[in-house]
Design an enzyme around this catalytic site. Structure first.
Site, PDB file in Angstrom:
ATOM      1  N   ARG A  56      -2.861   8.349  -0.184  1.00  0.00           N
ATOM      2  CA  ARG A  56      -3.411   9.074   0.958  1.00  0.00           C
ATOM      3  C   ARG A  56      -2.981   8.492   2.310  1.00  0.00           C
ATOM      4  O   ARG A  56      -2.498   9.219   3.183  1.00  0.00           O
ATOM      5  CB  ARG A  56      -4.956   9.060   0.906  1.00  0.00           C
ATOM      6  CG  ARG A  56      -5.555  10.057  -0.017  1.00  0.00           C
ATOM      7  CD  ARG A  56      -6.818   9.485  -0.642  1.00  0.00           C
ATOM      8  NE  ARG A  56      -6.415   8.462  -1.579  1.00  0.00           N
ATOM      9  CZ  ARG A  56      -6.139   8.708  -2.854  1.00  0.00           C
ATOM     10  NH1 ARG A  56      -6.318   9.894  -3.339  1.00  0.00           N
ATOM     11  NH2 ARG A  56      -5.723   7.742  -3.652  1.00  0.00           N
ATOM     12  N   THR A  57      -3.156   7.193   2.481  1.00  0.00           N
ATOM     13  CA  THR A  57      -2.953   6.597   3.807  1.00  0.00           C
ATOM     14  C   THR A  57      -1.484   6.681   4.218  1.00  0.00           C
ATOM     15  O   THR A  57      -1.160   7.067   5.341  1.00  0.00           O
ATOM     16  CB  THR A  57      -3.417   5.130   3.793  1.00  0.00           C
ATOM     17  OG1 THR A  57      -4.716   5.071   3.203  1.00  0.00           O
ATOM     18  CG2 THR A  57      -3.477   4.559   5.185  1.00  0.00           C
ATOM     19  N   LYS A  84      13.021 -10.450  -2.778  1.00  0.00           N
ATOM     20  CA  LYS A  84      13.937 -11.607  -2.834  1.00  0.00           C
ATOM     21  C   LYS A  84      13.331 -12.808  -2.110  1.00  0.00           C
ATOM     22  O   LYS A  84      13.994 -13.820  -1.909  1.00  0.00           O
ATOM     23  CB  LYS A  84      15.264 -11.241  -2.166  1.00  0.00           C
ATOM     24  CG  LYS A  84      16.005 -10.089  -2.819  1.00  0.00           C
ATOM     25  CD  LYS A  84      17.249  -9.762  -1.995  1.00  0.00           C
ATOM     26  CE  LYS A  84      17.818  -8.410  -2.367  1.00  0.00           C
ATOM     27  NZ  LYS A  84      18.762  -7.912  -1.348  1.00  0.00           N
ATOM     28  N   ARG A 106      -0.014  -2.007   5.663  1.00  0.00           N
ATOM     29  CA  ARG A 106      -0.986  -2.294   4.589  1.00  0.00           C
ATOM     30  C   ARG A 106      -0.503  -3.537   3.860  1.00  0.00           C
ATOM     31  O   ARG A 106       0.672  -3.631   3.490  1.00  0.00           O
ATOM     32  CB  ARG A 106      -1.110  -1.132   3.615  1.00  0.00           C
ATOM     33  CG  ARG A 106      -1.937  -1.514   2.393  1.00  0.00           C
ATOM     34  CD  ARG A 106      -2.307  -0.352   1.543  1.00  0.00           C
ATOM     35  NE  ARG A 106      -3.310   0.484   2.189  1.00  0.00           N
ATOM     36  CZ  ARG A 106      -3.962   1.461   1.571  1.00  0.00           C
ATOM     37  NH1 ARG A 106      -3.717   1.714   0.296  1.00  0.00           N
ATOM     38  NH2 ARG A 106      -4.860   2.190   2.199  1.00  0.00           N
ATOM     39  N   HIS A 134     -10.150  -1.326   7.100  1.00  0.00           N
ATOM     40  CA  HIS A 134      -9.332  -0.113   6.947  1.00  0.00           C
ATOM     41  C   HIS A 134      -9.872   0.881   7.988  1.00  0.00           C
ATOM     42  O   HIS A 134     -10.535   1.867   7.648  1.00  0.00           O
ATOM     43  CB  HIS A 134      -9.507   0.417   5.520  1.00  0.00           C
ATOM     44  CG  HIS A 134      -8.551   1.497   5.112  1.00  0.00           C
ATOM     45  ND1 HIS A 134      -7.653   2.088   5.975  1.00  0.00           N
ATOM     46  CD2 HIS A 134      -8.371   2.107   3.899  1.00  0.00           C
ATOM     47  CE1 HIS A 134      -6.959   3.001   5.315  1.00  0.00           C
ATOM     48  NE2 HIS A 134      -7.375   3.027   4.056  1.00  0.00           N
TER      49      HIS A 134
HETATM   50  N1   CP Z   1      -8.320   5.725   0.866  1.00  0.00           N
HETATM   51  C1   CP Z   1      -7.136   5.111   0.704  1.00  0.00           C
HETATM   52  O1   CP Z   1      -6.832   4.123   1.388  1.00  0.00           O
HETATM   53  O2   CP Z   1      -6.339   5.649  -0.269  1.00  0.00           O
HETATM   54  P1   CP Z   1      -4.873   5.142  -0.619  1.00  0.00           P
HETATM   55  O3   CP Z   1      -4.999   3.777  -1.239  1.00  0.00           O
HETATM   56  O4   CP Z   1      -4.310   6.164  -1.560  1.00  0.00           O
HETATM   57  O5   CP Z   1      -4.095   5.056   0.667  1.00  0.00           O
END
Ligand code: CP
Length: 309
Positions: A56-57, A84, A106, A134
């Protein structure tokens, strides 16, 4: 807004509402348009730097940047020189040299996004750092709640499940409290962090007792990939005590809604018939994530160096 978006706690009420209102404008600007694109960030480069898996993100930041006409570079640690042995710093410096105006990151380590700000001139947006934060997830959750109720102030939001490992829970507690909601955390004692008493939230171990008072109920995935011990006897026992099934959904108030940040494990924290029910806002959350990320990119990038949107 400031240069970066690292935690939900960095946002005061005014800044949070500005993002939600801008996201609403983005949603309206996209509705009914044949070409769903605005020229706002033409000539800007957004890098998606993902060291942890995401559906999603990552996809929604990419979609948001493209809808604002930015150039998008997708970087995944898998298949890159990270395998590496290249460090986060050298990866960041490489992206910096390529002219990134914003880096969406992320990473499995708490504080990775903050560290990146020391090496990158552009804006850094935290798309999830370990168990820490988040912020855009909390913003899209708040947007979805406000879309349904017309307000956030005075609502009671239950967050249920693996609070210990959840950056979503931490970000939501910070943001929802700032926006005037009351948050109730529901989990077994083993899945609550040390120091949770100091969070701006009430704590309960009893889901059934909390259900009738929740306007919104947010179910969390049990993050087995972050667990190095057994936190509950079995999946079946977890679902029995903390899973949301049809029976429990029936105990929620009529107007209430159910949220889940995804990815969800149907049959564990949420039953399939609940996930697919009319109370479920899970698909709306995903759609709203694009508008929130458009708003964040717009507010961070269009205010820099006096360049017009
Ligand atoms: N909600 C969320 O962060 O989903 P993803 O891990 O798929 O990005």
């Amino acid at each position: 807004m400031t240069t970066h978006l690292l935690t939900a706690a960095d946002l005061d009420r005014e800044e949070a509402l500005l993002i939600l209102d801008t996201a609403q404008q983005m949603a309206e600007a996209m509705t009914g348009r044949e070409v769903r694109k605005l020229p706002t960030l033409r000539g800007r480069t957004v890098v998606n730097l993902f060291f942890e898996d995401s559906t999603r993100t990552r996809v929604s930041f990419e979609t948001a940047a493209k809808r604002l006409s930015a150039d998008v570079v997708n970087f995944s640690a898998k298949g890159s020189s990270v395998s590496k042995g290249e460090s986060l710093k050298d990866t960041a410096l490489t992206l910096q040299a390529m002219g990134a105006d914003a880096v969406v990151v992320r990473h499995q380590a708490c504080g990775a996004a903050h560290r990146l700000t020391q090496w990158i001139d552009g804006s850094v947006i935290n798309a999830g750092d370990g168990t820490h934060q988040h912020p855009t997830q909390a913003l899209l959750d708040a947007f979805t709640i406000r879309q349904h109720f017309g307000r956030i102030e005075g609502l009671r939001v239950g967050i249920v499940g693996d609070i210990l490992h959840s950056r979503v829970a931490r970000s939501n507690v910070d943001l929802l409290h700032e926006l005037g909601a009351e948050v109730v955390l529901v989990a077994p004692p083993t899945l609550l962090p040390v120091g949770v008493d100091s969070w701006s939230a009430r704590v309960s171990y009893d889901l059934d007792a909390v259900l009738p008072e929740c306007d919104a109920l947010m179910m969390l995935r049990v993050q087995r990939e972050r667990m190095n011990a057994s936190y509950f006897p079995s999946v079946r026992e977890y679902a029995r005590r903390y899973g949301l099934d049809s029976m429990r959904m029936g105990a929620l108030p009529d107007e209430s809604i159910v949220l889940h940040p995804g990815p969800m494990i149907r049959g564990m924290e949420i039953a399939a018939e609940v996930a697919d029910s009319s109370k479920s806002m899970i698909v709306d959350q995903v759609a709203n994530g694009i508008y929130i990320r458009m708003a964040v990119l717009y507010l961070l990038l269009s205010s820099k160096k006096g360049e017009a949107a």
